[in-house]
Structure formats: C-alpha cells, structure tokens
Design a protein around this motif. Structure first.
Motif, PDB file in Angstrom:
ATOM      1  N   SER A   1       0.826  -1.211   0.000  1.00  0.00           N
ATOM      2  CA  SER A   1       0.000   0.000   0.000  1.00  0.00           C
ATOM      3  C   SER A   1       0.857   1.256   0.000  1.00  0.00           C
ATOM      4  O   SER A   1       0.508   2.254  -0.636  1.00  0.00           O
ATOM      5  CB  SER A   1      -0.945  -0.008   1.199  1.00  0.00           C
ATOM      6  OG  SER A   1      -0.206   0.024   2.401  1.00  0.00           O
TER       7      SER A   1
ATOM      8  N   SER B   1       3.862   1.541  -1.363  1.00  0.00           N
ATOM      9  CA  SER B   1       4.420   1.725  -2.701  1.00  0.00           C
ATOM     10  C   SER B   1       3.350   2.212  -3.670  1.00  0.00           C
ATOM     11  O   SER B   1       3.614   3.045  -4.544  1.00  0.00           O
ATOM     12  CB  SER B   1       5.052   0.425  -3.204  1.00  0.00           C
ATOM     13  OG  SER B   1       4.071  -0.567  -3.369  1.00  0.00           O
ATOM     14  N   ALA B   2       2.106   1.728  -3.514  1.00  0.00           N
ATOM     15  CA  ALA B   2       1.011   2.198  -4.373  1.00  0.00           C
ATOM     16  C   ALA B   2       0.745   3.682  -4.118  1.00  0.00           C
ATOM     17  O   ALA B   2       0.514   4.458  -5.061  1.00  0.00           O
ATOM     18  CB  ALA B   2      -0.244   1.377  -4.112  1.00  0.00           C
TER      19      ALA B   2
ATOM     20  N   ARG C   1       2.928   5.867  -3.056  1.00  0.00           N
ATOM     21  CA  ARG C   1       4.051   6.613  -3.644  1.00  0.00           C
ATOM     22  C   ARG C   1       3.867   6.800  -5.142  1.00  0.00           C
ATOM     23  O   ARG C   1       4.097   7.879  -5.681  1.00  0.00           O
ATOM     24  CB  ARG C   1       5.362   5.862  -3.405  1.00  0.00           C
ATOM     25  CG  ARG C   1       5.943   6.034  -2.041  1.00  0.00           C
ATOM     26  CD  ARG C   1       7.269   5.337  -1.961  1.00  0.00           C
ATOM     27  NE  ARG C   1       7.829   5.428  -0.629  1.00  0.00           N
ATOM     28  CZ  ARG C   1       8.843   4.731  -0.204  1.00  0.00           C
ATOM     29  NH1 ARG C   1       9.429   3.860  -1.001  1.00  0.00           N
ATOM     30  NH2 ARG C   1       9.298   4.877   1.017  1.00  0.00           N
ATOM     31  N   ILE C   2       3.440   5.739  -5.818  1.00  0.00           N
ATOM     32  CA  ILE C   2       3.224   5.823  -7.264  1.00  0.00           C
ATOM     33  C   ILE C   2       2.126   6.828  -7.565  1.00  0.00           C
ATOM     34  O   ILE C   2       2.250   7.648  -8.486  1.00  0.00           O
ATOM     35  CB  ILE C   2       2.884   4.428  -7.831  1.00  0.00           C
ATOM     36  CG1 ILE C   2       4.120   3.531  -7.765  1.00  0.00           C
ATOM     37  CG2 ILE C   2       2.375   4.527  -9.260  1.00  0.00           C
ATOM     38  CD1 ILE C   2       3.839   2.076  -8.078  1.00  0.00           C
ATOM     39  N   HIS C   3       1.053   6.800  -6.785  1.00  0.00           N
ATOM     40  CA  HIS C   3      -0.059   7.731  -6.994  1.00  0.00           C
ATOM     41  C   HIS C   3       0.413   9.177  -6.796  1.00  0.00           C
ATOM     42  O   HIS C   3       0.096  10.057  -7.610  1.00  0.00           O
ATOM     43  CB  HIS C   3      -1.194   7.397  -6.033  1.00  0.00           C
ATOM     44  CG  HIS C   3      -2.398   8.258  -6.203  1.00  0.00           C
ATOM     45  ND1 HIS C   3      -3.224   8.164  -7.288  1.00  0.00           N
ATOM     46  CD2 HIS C   3      -2.906   9.256  -5.424  1.00  0.00           C
ATOM     47  CE1 HIS C   3      -4.196   9.065  -7.179  1.00  0.00           C
ATOM     48  NE2 HIS C   3      -4.026   9.730  -6.050  1.00  0.00           N
TER      49      HIS C   3
ATOM     50  N   TYR D   1       3.461  10.300  -7.035  1.00  0.00           N
ATOM     51  CA  TYR D   1       4.409  10.629  -8.099  1.00  0.00           C
ATOM     52  C   TYR D   1       3.669  11.014  -9.382  1.00  0.00           C
ATOM     53  O   TYR D   1       4.015  11.994 -10.036  1.00  0.00           O
ATOM     54  CB  TYR D   1       5.330   9.438  -8.353  1.00  0.00           C
ATOM     55  CG  TYR D   1       6.294   9.643  -9.482  1.00  0.00           C
ATOM     56  CD1 TYR D   1       7.408  10.462  -9.318  1.00  0.00           C
ATOM     57  CD2 TYR D   1       6.096   9.035 -10.718  1.00  0.00           C
ATOM     58  CE1 TYR D   1       8.287  10.666 -10.354  1.00  0.00           C
ATOM     59  CE2 TYR D   1       6.969   9.233 -11.762  1.00  0.00           C
ATOM     60  CZ  TYR D   1       8.065  10.043 -11.575  1.00  0.00           C
ATOM     61  OH  TYR D   1       8.937  10.248 -12.610  1.00  0.00           O
ATOM     62  N   LYS D   2       2.624  10.255  -9.730  1.00  0.00           N
ATOM     63  CA  LYS D   2       1.865  10.562 -10.944  1.00  0.00           C
ATOM     64  C   LYS D   2       1.179  11.924 -10.838  1.00  0.00           C
ATOM     65  O   LYS D   2       1.185  12.722 -11.784  1.00  0.00           O
ATOM     66  CB  LYS D   2       0.821   9.476 -11.203  1.00  0.00           C
ATOM     67  CG  LYS D   2       1.408   8.205 -11.772  1.00  0.00           C
ATOM     68  CD  LYS D   2       0.326   7.203 -12.065  1.00  0.00           C
ATOM     69  CE  LYS D   2       0.905   5.934 -12.652  1.00  0.00           C
ATOM     70  NZ  LYS D   2      -0.137   4.936 -12.918  1.00  0.00           N
ATOM     71  N   ARG D   3       0.578  12.201  -9.668  1.00  0.00           N
ATOM     72  CA  ARG D   3      -0.078  13.500  -9.489  1.00  0.00           C
ATOM     73  C   ARG D   3       0.920  14.635  -9.546  1.00  0.00           C
ATOM     74  O   ARG D   3       0.646  15.702 -10.117  1.00  0.00           O
ATOM     75  CB  ARG D   3      -0.841  13.526  -8.169  1.00  0.00           C
ATOM     76  CG  ARG D   3      -2.063  12.626  -8.229  1.00  0.00           C
ATOM     77  CD  ARG D   3      -3.027  12.911  -7.174  1.00  0.00           C
ATOM     78  NE  ARG D   3      -3.465  14.302  -7.190  1.00  0.00           N
ATOM     79  CZ  ARG D   3      -4.505  14.747  -6.536  1.00  0.00           C
ATOM     80  NH1 ARG D   3      -5.216  13.911  -5.829  1.00  0.00           N
ATOM     81  NH2 ARG D   3      -4.836  15.999  -6.566  1.00  0.00           N
TER      82      ARG D   3
ATOM     83  N   THR E   1       3.845  14.689 -11.135  1.00  0.00           N
ATOM     84  CA  THR E   1       4.323  14.911 -12.503  1.00  0.00           C
ATOM     85  C   THR E   1       3.271  15.604 -13.356  1.00  0.00           C
ATOM     86  O   THR E   1       3.601  16.488 -14.158  1.00  0.00           O
ATOM     87  CB  THR E   1       4.736  13.577 -13.160  1.00  0.00           C
ATOM     88  OG1 THR E   1       3.668  12.655 -13.054  1.00  0.00           O
ATOM     89  CG2 THR E   1       5.977  13.016 -12.531  1.00  0.00           C
TER      90      THR E   1
END
Length: 112
Positions: A71, A73-74, A76-78, A80-82, A84
């Motif tokens: 959770s 890592s998920a 973090r990815i979310h 990071y996408k927002r 960027t």
C-alpha cells in the motif's frame, strides 16, 4: 619388546594425530548433546499451544508487513503521478516559449 612382555609394564604411547583427536572430541560432544536431549522432559500441552500461537502471530505480522509495503508503494506511485501531472501543468502555464496551453495570438491585420 622387553616392556611389552612384563605383566604390569607400560609402553610409551605415541602422540595421536591431531585430526583423530579433534574427531574424537567432536564425537564426545555430539554424544553429550544427544544424551541431554534424551533426558529432557516431553513438552507440555501449554508449551505446544504457545508455540503454535507464536507461529500464528508471526504469520499475521508478516502478512501485515507485506500489505503495508504494497500500500505504501502504491501511494508513492499515486503521489508521483499527481506530482508529474501538476508539474506538466505548471510548465505549460509558466513557460512563455511554448504555446501549447497559452491563448492563441491573432494574426496582424494585412491592411492598416
């Protein structure tokens, strides 16, 4: 030969090979450990239950740790996408050289 024929005579013993000595010591230690294991009493019902409980708790903690890592890592990815996408938006807004998101400029009139 004269020493061996006497009834109470002792002969000088040759020095033992160090490897044989180490092997004999190891065998002795193994024997002692096995003897101690035989002397131990059988585990009680309560000890068996406690051991099973510890294993159960350990499995649950391991599963919880794994799910938490997934959770995190998920998330973090979310993030990071927002981040960027937000940076792309700001770049388009503040970059004067690029006209992708800016208001279109009107052409100059031909006749003035």
């Amino acid at each position: 030969m004269g020493l061996l024929r006497r009834s109470n005579g002792y002969s000088k013993v040759d020095k033992e090979d160090p490897e044989v000595l180490i092997h004999r010591r190891a065998q002795f230690l193994i024997y002692k450990v096995m003897e101690q294991a035989d002397c131990r009493r059988k585990p009680s019902f309560i000890r068996i239950r406690l051991c099973r409980l510890k294993v159960k708790i350990g499995r649950r903690l391991k599963k919880l740790r794994k799910s938490a890592l997934v959770s995190i890592s998920a998330a973090r990815i979310h993030v990071y996408k927002r981040l960027t996408s937000q940076l792309k938006t700001w770049r388009r807004f503040f970059n004067p050289g690029s006209h992708h998101g800016a208001i279109a400029t009107l052409p100059r009139p031909l006749f003035t």
